[in-house]
Design a protein around this motif. Structure first.
Motif, PDB file in Angstrom:
ATOM      1  N   GLY A 375      30.979  45.495  26.566  1.00 32.15           N
ATOM      2  CA  GLY A 375      31.589  44.698  27.400  1.00 32.15           C
ATOM      3  C   GLY A 375      32.754  43.494  25.245  1.00 32.15           C
ATOM      4  N   GLU A 377      35.455  43.571  23.632  1.00 35.45           N
ATOM      5  CA  GLU A 377      36.420  43.699  23.614  1.00 35.45           C
ATOM      6  C   GLU A 377      37.258  43.178  24.700  1.00 35.45           C
ATOM      7  OE1 GLU A 377      38.583  47.480  24.363  1.00 35.45           O
ATOM      8  OE2 GLU A 377      36.733  48.023  24.126  1.00 35.45           O
ATOM      9  N   LYS A 378      36.201  42.364  25.585  1.00 29.55           N
ATOM     10  CA  LYS A 378      36.604  41.384  27.356  1.00 29.55           C
ATOM     11  C   LYS A 378      36.332  40.579  26.740  1.00 29.55           C
ATOM     12  CE  LYS A 378      36.794  46.115  30.669  1.00 29.55           C
ATOM     13  NZ  LYS A 378      35.605  46.416  31.186  1.00 29.55           N
ATOM     14  N   THR A 379      34.901  39.941  26.858  1.00 28.89           N
ATOM     15  CA  THR A 379      34.280  38.906  26.335  1.00 28.89           C
ATOM     16  C   THR A 379      35.158  38.225  25.473  1.00 28.89           C
ATOM     17  OG1 THR A 379      32.317  40.032  26.762  1.00 28.89           O
ATOM     18  CG2 THR A 379      32.104  37.496  25.704  1.00 28.89           C
ATOM     19  N   ALA A 381      37.943  38.869  24.492  1.00 28.68           N
ATOM     20  CA  ALA A 381      39.673  39.329  24.419  1.00 28.68           C
ATOM     21  C   ALA A 381      40.537  38.584  22.804  1.00 28.68           C
ATOM     22  CB  ALA A 381      40.016  39.665  25.568  1.00 28.68           C
ATOM     23  N   ARG A 413      39.788  54.777  22.401  1.00 27.16           N
ATOM     24  CA  ARG A 413      40.312  53.545  22.948  1.00 27.16           C
ATOM     25  C   ARG A 413      40.786  52.857  21.282  1.00 27.16           C
ATOM     26  NH1 ARG A 413      35.467  52.711  26.060  1.00 27.16           N
ATOM     27  NH2 ARG A 413      35.245  50.149  24.606  1.00 27.16           N
ATOM     28  N   ARG A 417      45.005  51.241  21.006  1.00 26.68           N
ATOM     29  CA  ARG A 417      44.956  49.794  20.855  1.00 26.68           C
ATOM     30  C   ARG A 417      44.867  49.582  19.104  1.00 26.68           C
ATOM     31  NH1 ARG A 417      40.247  45.754  23.675  1.00 26.68           N
ATOM     32  NH2 ARG A 417      42.717  44.229  22.825  1.00 26.68           N
TER      33      ARG A 417
END
Length: 446
Positions: A375, A377-379, A381, A413, A417
């Motif tokens: 996580g 890339e989400k934590t 961002a 991914r 990106r």
């Protein structure tokens, strides 16, 4: 026992400057260690349990496995504490060990299976090669135990580069250590032969068990001390400094202060006054934010308490301080103690998270590395470190965990990106066997 080479300028205790006598000058202490009160009581209890070996085949086998597991766990505990400078078993309660020692015997058994498999393959080629492989396996066992204690990783324990690095860190004395351990192992059958001839049949089982436990304790104490002696090279931060011998230079004021504070907090913990222990440790770490000794003390008292939120909050600044002082292994250990309590524990910033993941990967602690990268890339961002974290995720999944399918999904991914990023090109190179044409990708390493 030792002294500091020079006066320190900050409040941190620089353990790399401790003068620790070489292990061959401490042989008497190793032989006396199993006779300390706690190890002796433990050995006596297990020795009495050896009577159950005679209660039939099934019960005997179960008891034998249980005894081997208990003896192995106790030996790992002795070595782990000794590696941090805790050489007196009476001090164990004052310095809770972060490592999960209970699983290490099973991982060591896994190492022995790998060694046995390789020796068996060599035996099919030549008996001489098998003998050579057996000799090499014996030579690697001390380094294997050290790597298991410092990393807790089975993969690291069978990684030849980790083993060679550990032996190189110790240097030529590693050969002398192997010689002493070989002589100790010869003492077990010699003691068996003597006891069989002079002791009554009814006492043989517990006495033989005691001999095994005793020599395992001596060996564990010696291995742990060698790790302590080379703690700087092995990335270990000791909990206790060497005690001054008669006529030796005294410790510098900062070291002496840290030891007095340790003793004061330990006394409060032993008396059951956790509130006072927390208050004292909290006040010292607040007044000395750059002192590793004060921060480490507060972290360990928090681990003994039920204040999980405060443990996680303090770990944020403590890990940052450890990384600032280039003690990434200690920082990873602190993160692990918080993650073990709360699987949702995350660092507030991307940079220390990536640094810890890189440390975990180097130490072959794959579960920790993947947990830190999960996580990411989400934590974090928007962080410029996300591509590097994704590349490391691909590397760990492909080269470490042998999960190329998952690694390819992460790479896809990245390709969407960050199509032109250097990390994406590196990830493509890592997955060159799974991605046709990746080896000819622009910028891919030759």
């Amino acid at each position: 026992m030792g002294s500091l080479r020079s006066q320190q300028q900050d409040d941190d205790v620089d353990s790399a400057q401790w003068v620790i006598p070489p292990f061959w000058r401490k042989l008497n202490s190793f032989f006396l260690f199993p006779l300390q009160r706690k190890p002796l009581l433990y050995a006596l209890v297990l020795s009495l349990c050896a009577y159950m070996l005679l209660w039939g085949l099934l019960i005997g086998v179960a008891v034998a496995i249980g005894l081997l597991l208990a003896i192995s766990r106790h030996a790992f505990k002795i070595a782990a504490y000794a590696s941090h400078g805790v050489l007196d078993s009476n001090d164990y309660d004052d310095y809770p060990c972060d490592a999960d020692l209970k699983v290490l015997p099973w991982k060591f058994f896994g190492v022995l299976l790998v060694h046995g498999f390789l020796i068996g393959m060599l035996a099919r080629v030549s008996p001489g090669l098998a003998a050579l492989g057996d000799l090499l396996s014996s030579f690697l066992i001390p380094a294997t135990l050290m790597v298991l204690i410092t990393t807790g990783s089975l993969r690291a324990a069978i990684n030849p580069f980790m083993l060679l690095g550990t032996m190189a860190a110790i240097g030529l004395p590693y050969g002398l250590l192997c010689l002493f351990l070989f002589l100790l192992m010869q003492g077990v059958p010699m003691a068996f032969g003597l006891l069989v001839t002079v002791m009554p049949q009814a006492l043989l089982a517990p006495l033989l068990a005691f001999v095994v436990i005793y020599f395992n304790g001596v060996i564990a104490a010696m291995i742990g001390y060698v790790m302590y002696q080379n703690h700087a090279a092995l990335g270990i931060t000791p909990d206790k400094g060497p005690q001054a011998e008669a006529g030796a230079p005294v410790l510098d004021p900062q070291t002496a202060l840290a030891q007095r504070r340790d003793a004061q907090v330990a006394k409060l913990v032993q008396d059951g006054d956790m509130q006072a222990a927390l208050a004292e440790a909290r006040e010292w770490q607040r007044s000395e934010p750059d002192s590793l000794a004060d921060q480490r003390r507060y972290h360990r008292v928090l681990k003994l308490s039920d204040k999980g939120d405060e443990l996680a909050r303090h770990a944020q600044s403590y890990i940052a301080l450890l990384l600032q002082k280039q003690r990434s292994s200690d920082a990873l250990e602190v993160w692990g103690s918080c993650y073990k309590r709360d699987k949702g524990f995350r660092l507030n910033e991307a940079s220390p998270s990536l640094a810890l993941a890189q440390t975990a990967w180097k130490r072959m602690q794959l579960p920790h590395a993947l947990a830190l990268l999960h996580g990411f890339e989400k934590t974090y961002a928007g962080s410029e470190l996300v591509p590097q974290a994704l590349e490391l995720t691909v590397r760990v999944l492909k080269q470490g965990a042998n999960k190329p399918d998952q690694a390819v999904r992460v790479f896809m991914r990245m390709k969407i990106r960050y199509p032109a990023h250097a990390s994406t090109q590196e990830a493509a190179w890592i997955l060159r066997d799974e991605l046709p044409g990746a080896s000819q990708a622009p910028g891919a390493p030759a």
